[in-house]
Design an enzyme around this catalytic site. Structure first.
Site, PDB file in Angstrom:
ATOM      1  N   CYS A  91      92.286  29.911 -20.460  1.00 12.69           N
ATOM      2  CA  CYS A  91      91.472  28.772 -20.549  1.00 12.69           C
ATOM      3  C   CYS A  91      92.067  27.586 -21.446  1.00 12.69           C
ATOM      4  O   CYS A  91      93.289  27.123 -20.817  1.00 12.69           O
ATOM      5  CB  CYS A  91      90.186  29.099 -21.491  1.00 12.69           C
ATOM      6  SG  CYS A  91      88.797  27.420 -21.247  1.00 12.69           S
ATOM      7  N   HIS A 194      88.196  33.151 -18.172  1.00  9.98           N
ATOM      8  CA  HIS A 194      88.233  33.841 -19.462  1.00  9.98           C
ATOM      9  C   HIS A 194      87.878  35.295 -19.304  1.00  9.98           C
ATOM     10  O   HIS A 194      86.918  35.993 -19.541  1.00  9.98           O
ATOM     11  CB  HIS A 194      86.781  33.240 -20.300  1.00  9.98           C
ATOM     12  CG  HIS A 194      87.018  32.043 -20.911  1.00  9.98           C
ATOM     13  ND1 HIS A 194      87.559  32.076 -22.217  1.00  9.98           N
ATOM     14  CD2 HIS A 194      86.460  30.815 -20.632  1.00  9.98           C
ATOM     15  CE1 HIS A 194      87.513  30.638 -22.588  1.00  9.98           C
ATOM     16  NE2 HIS A 194      86.883  29.965 -21.794  1.00  9.98           N
ATOM     17  N   GLU A 196      88.599  37.708 -21.507  1.00 11.09           N
ATOM     18  CA  GLU A 196      88.043  38.320 -22.300  1.00 11.09           C
ATOM     19  C   GLU A 196      86.653  38.467 -22.479  1.00 11.09           C
ATOM     20  O   GLU A 196      86.053  39.180 -23.058  1.00 11.09           O
ATOM     21  CB  GLU A 196      88.536  37.814 -23.849  1.00 11.09           C
ATOM     22  CG  GLU A 196      87.772  36.435 -24.184  1.00 11.09           C
ATOM     23  CD  GLU A 196      87.776  35.150 -23.383  1.00 11.09           C
ATOM     24  OE1 GLU A 196      88.499  35.123 -22.472  1.00 11.09           O
ATOM     25  OE2 GLU A 196      87.343  34.232 -23.510  1.00 11.09           O
TER      26      GLU A 196
END
Ligand code: MN
Length: 231
Positions: A91, A194, A196
């Site tokens: 990001c 993203h 994660e």
């Protein structure tokens, strides 16, 4: 913020890596010395990068900024690149990569591009909401193994011009750049989404963490061999 960093750390941990957080310090030499002790670098999500760093003044539509964070991360990225430390930008991190090596950003997609896709999804970060098309000759394709990938999207800025020596590896259907990489670096790539937020249930996201950790381990071994030779 803590919540985000936990997700990154656990992604690295689950991929078999040892996560450490790099503090925001003032001196460039402290940053480079810290980066000199790790074998891989994740540039995380976060606030907007001060447009000064790519030669622009702030435009209406720009969000919160953190100048000392920019200074630290740009130095970390440049030092890691110089010393062949694998880098994964996520990001804001893809934007940090772009700015660190001479690219530029859209300060605000709705203002400057007016695209039809909602890159600031209302859905939770754990949900993938839009597609990206991945260049099939790229390292990113090699990692995720797919030309069309569903990703999450929590950004209002994007890479406008990739830095010299970089290629675009992923694009959304509205033309927004969602991936870049430096083909002649061992591992230097960024994604606008993203992973994660999704690695626990999305294998393409887990593969990104796994690829970074694998590249970091390879670099760690090379460093040990080098150390052995020089002592
Ligand atoms: Mn997006």
């Amino acid at each position: 913020m803590d919540y985000q960093f936990r997700e990154y750390s656990r992604g690295v941990e689950s991929a078999g890596g040892l996560p450490v957080l790099v503090p925001v310090v003032e001196k460039a030499e402290t940053v480079s010395a810290t980066i000199g002790r790790v074998d891989g670098l994740i540039l995380t999500g976060g606030p907007d990068i001060c447009p000064r760093f790519y030669g622009e003044e702030p435009m209406v539509g720009i969000g919160d900024m953190d100048y000392p964070l920019d200074v630290m991360e740009l130095e970390a990225a440049r030092h890691a690149e110089k010393t062949d430390i694998p880098i994964l930008g996520i990001c804001r991190g893809i934007q940090t990569i772009a700015v660190a090596f001479g690219g530029s950003l859209f300060q605000d997609i709705p203002t400057q591009v007016g695209s039809s896709l909602d890159h600031r999804q209302k859905a939770d970060k754990t949900i993938n909401t839009h597609r990206v098309n991945i260049t099939n000759s790229s390292k990113l394709f090699h990692v995720v193994g797919r030309e069309i990938l569903w990703v999450n999207s929590k950004h209002h800025q994007a890479v406008r011009t990739p830095p010299p020596g970089f290629i675009v590896t992923a694009k959304a259907s509205d033309g927004i750049i969602e991936g870049i990489e430096k083909p002649d670096s061992p591992f230097l790539l960024g994604v606008q989404w993203h992973p994660e937020g999704t690695w626990t249930h999305d294998d393409a996201s887990m593969k990104l963490f796994a690829a970074l950790v694998a590249a970091a381990k390879k670099r760690g071994k090379a460093r040990e061999v080098h150390k052995g030779r020089s002592s």
